[in-house]
Design an enzyme around this catalytic site. Structure first.
Site, PDB file in Angstrom:
ATOM      1  N   ASP A  34       0.855  -1.188   0.000  1.00 56.72           N
ATOM      2  CA  ASP A  34       0.000   0.000   0.000  1.00 56.72           C
ATOM      3  C   ASP A  34       0.892   1.241   0.000  1.00 56.72           C
ATOM      4  OD1 ASP A  34      -3.208   0.570   1.026  1.00 56.72           O
ATOM      5  OD2 ASP A  34      -1.767   2.230   1.091  1.00 56.72           O
ATOM      6  N   ASN A  92     -12.802  -3.070   2.104  1.00 59.74           N
ATOM      7  CA  ASN A  92     -13.853  -2.061   2.139  1.00 59.74           C
ATOM      8  C   ASN A  92     -14.788  -2.249   0.952  1.00 59.74           C
ATOM      9  OD1 ASN A  92     -12.984  -0.602   4.458  1.00 59.74           O
ATOM     10  ND2 ASN A  92     -11.310   0.258   3.247  1.00 59.74           N
ATOM     11  N   GLU A 100     -12.032   3.539  -1.572  1.00 60.26           N
ATOM     12  CA  GLU A 100     -11.535   4.593  -2.468  1.00 60.26           C
ATOM     13  C   GLU A 100     -11.325   4.090  -3.884  1.00 60.26           C
ATOM     14  OE1 GLU A 100      -7.888   6.027  -0.822  1.00 60.26           O
ATOM     15  OE2 GLU A 100      -8.812   6.655   1.055  1.00 60.26           O
ATOM     16  N   VAL A 101     -10.825   2.874  -4.004  1.00 60.17           N
ATOM     17  CA  VAL A 101     -10.472   2.357  -5.328  1.00 60.17           C
ATOM     18  C   VAL A 101     -11.490   1.283  -5.728  1.00 60.17           C
ATOM     19  CG1 VAL A 101      -8.700   1.235  -6.713  1.00 60.17           C
ATOM     20  CG2 VAL A 101      -8.031   2.811  -4.873  1.00 60.17           C
ATOM     21  N   HIS A 105     -10.107  -5.300  -3.715  1.00 58.16           N
ATOM     22  CA  HIS A 105      -8.797  -5.516  -3.114  1.00 58.16           C
ATOM     23  C   HIS A 105      -8.982  -5.864  -1.657  1.00 58.16           C
ATOM     24  CE1 HIS A 105      -9.816  -1.239  -2.745  1.00 58.16           C
ATOM     25  NE2 HIS A 105      -9.162  -1.242  -1.588  1.00 58.16           N
ATOM     26  N   HIS A 107      -6.812  -5.597   2.016  1.00 56.15           N
ATOM     27  CA  HIS A 107      -5.658  -5.097   2.730  1.00 56.15           C
ATOM     28  C   HIS A 107      -5.176  -6.238   3.618  1.00 56.15           C
ATOM     29  CE1 HIS A 107      -6.628  -0.671   2.119  1.00 56.15           C
ATOM     30  NE2 HIS A 107      -7.803  -1.220   1.863  1.00 56.15           N
TER      31      HIS A 107
HETATM   32  P1  AMP Z   1      -9.668   1.440   0.027  1.00 57.40           P
HETATM   33  O1  AMP Z   1     -10.001   2.656   0.837  1.00 57.40           O
HETATM   34  O2  AMP Z   1      -9.997   0.163   0.735  1.00 57.40           O
HETATM   35  O3  AMP Z   1     -10.243   1.534  -1.366  1.00 57.40           O
HETATM   36  O4  AMP Z   1      -8.099   1.423  -0.086  1.00 57.40           O
HETATM   37  C1  AMP Z   1      -7.376   1.910  -1.180  1.00 57.40           C
HETATM   38  C2  AMP Z   1      -5.924   1.851  -0.806  1.00 57.40           C
HETATM   39  O5  AMP Z   1      -5.154   1.995  -1.979  1.00 57.40           O
HETATM   40  C3  AMP Z   1      -5.472   2.970   0.154  1.00 57.40           C
HETATM   41  O6  AMP Z   1      -4.987   2.378   1.357  1.00 57.40           O
HETATM   42  C4  AMP Z   1      -4.369   3.693  -0.635  1.00 57.40           C
HETATM   43  O7  AMP Z   1      -3.301   4.088   0.182  1.00 57.40           O
HETATM   44  C5  AMP Z   1      -3.963   2.644  -1.653  1.00 57.40           C
HETATM   45  N1  AMP Z   1      -3.406   3.142  -2.912  1.00 57.40           N
HETATM   46  C6  AMP Z   1      -3.914   4.105  -3.714  1.00 57.40           C
HETATM   47  N2  AMP Z   1      -3.136   4.247  -4.802  1.00 57.40           N
HETATM   48  C7  AMP Z   1      -2.127   3.348  -4.693  1.00 57.40           C
HETATM   49  C8  AMP Z   1      -1.000   3.000  -5.507  1.00 57.40           C
HETATM   50  N3  AMP Z   1      -0.749   3.609  -6.664  1.00 57.40           N
HETATM   51  N4  AMP Z   1      -0.176   2.028  -5.069  1.00 57.40           N
HETATM   52  C9  AMP Z   1      -0.415   1.401  -3.889  1.00 57.40           C
HETATM   53  N5  AMP Z   1      -1.456   1.684  -3.092  1.00 57.40           N
HETATM   54  C10 AMP Z   1      -2.295   2.639  -3.478  1.00 57.40           C
END
Ligand code: AMP
Length: 121
Positions: A34, A92, A100-101, A105, A107
Site C-alpha cells: 500500500d 472495504n 476509495e479504489v 482488493h 488489505h
Molecule cells: P480502500 O479505501 O480500501 O479503497 O483502499 C485503497 C488503498 O489503496 C489505500 O490504502 C491507498 O493508500 C492505496 N493506494 C492508492 N493508490 C495506490 C497505488 N498507486 N499504489 C499502492 N497503493 C495505493
C-alpha cells in the site's frame, strides 16, 4: 456499486501503466505494498479480473477465481512471514466503508499488534 471503471488506479497497475513493487503474482492475483501503509506490513492483493468490490467478486467471479484469489492471499501472508505472528485481512465495500479504489482488493496488515478492528468515533 456502478459498472467497473477501467481507468481506476489498480486496473492501471494491472496493465503496467502505473509502477508498483510487485511482491506476488499468479494467474488470479497481484500483490503490492500500500502506498500509505498503516502497519509495518500493509499489502494490497487484487484479483486480475474486473470486479469492483468483494460484493461484486463474490457474486460474479468463477469458483476458480474465488478459490485462486483466496489461496493467493494466504500465499502472500506466508511469503511475508506474518502467518505465525498473525495478520488482518480487510476489504472495504462501498461508500460507508470508505472504499476509495473501485477494483476489489484486500488489505493484508501485520508485523505488529494491530489493536481494535475499528477505531471508536
Ligand atoms: P480502500 O479505501 O480500501 O479503497 O483502499 C485503497 C488503498 O489503496 C489505500 O490504502 C491507498 O493508500 C492505496 N493506494 C492508492 N493508490 C495506490 C497505488 N498507486 N499504489 C499502492 N497503493 C495505493
Amino acid at each position: 456499486m456502478s459498472a467497473y471503471d477501467k481507468s481506476n488506479v489498480f486496473a492501471r497497475i494491472l496493465r503496467g501503466e502505473i509502477p508498483a513493487k510487485i511482491i506476488y503474482e499468479d494467474d488470479y492475483a497481484l500483490a503490492f505494498p500500500d502506498i500509505a501503509p498503516q502497519a509495518p506490513v500493509h499489502v494490497l492483493i487484487i484479483p486480475k479480473g474486473p470486479y469492483t468490490s468483494f460484493d461484486d467478486f463474490s457474486t460474479s467471479a468463477t469458483d476458480a477465481e474465488i478459490i485462486g484469489f483466496n489461496r493467493a492471499v494466504v500465499a502472500v501472508a506466508h511469503k511475508l512471514g506474518v502467518h505465525e505472528s498473525g495478520y488482518r485481512v480487510l476489504s472495504n465495500v462501498g461508500v460507508h466503508s470508505g472504499q476509495e479504489v473501485p477494483h476489489y482488493h484486500v488489505h493484508l496488515c501485520g508485523g505488529a499488534p494491530l489493536g481494535p478492528l475499528l477505531s471508536k468515533s
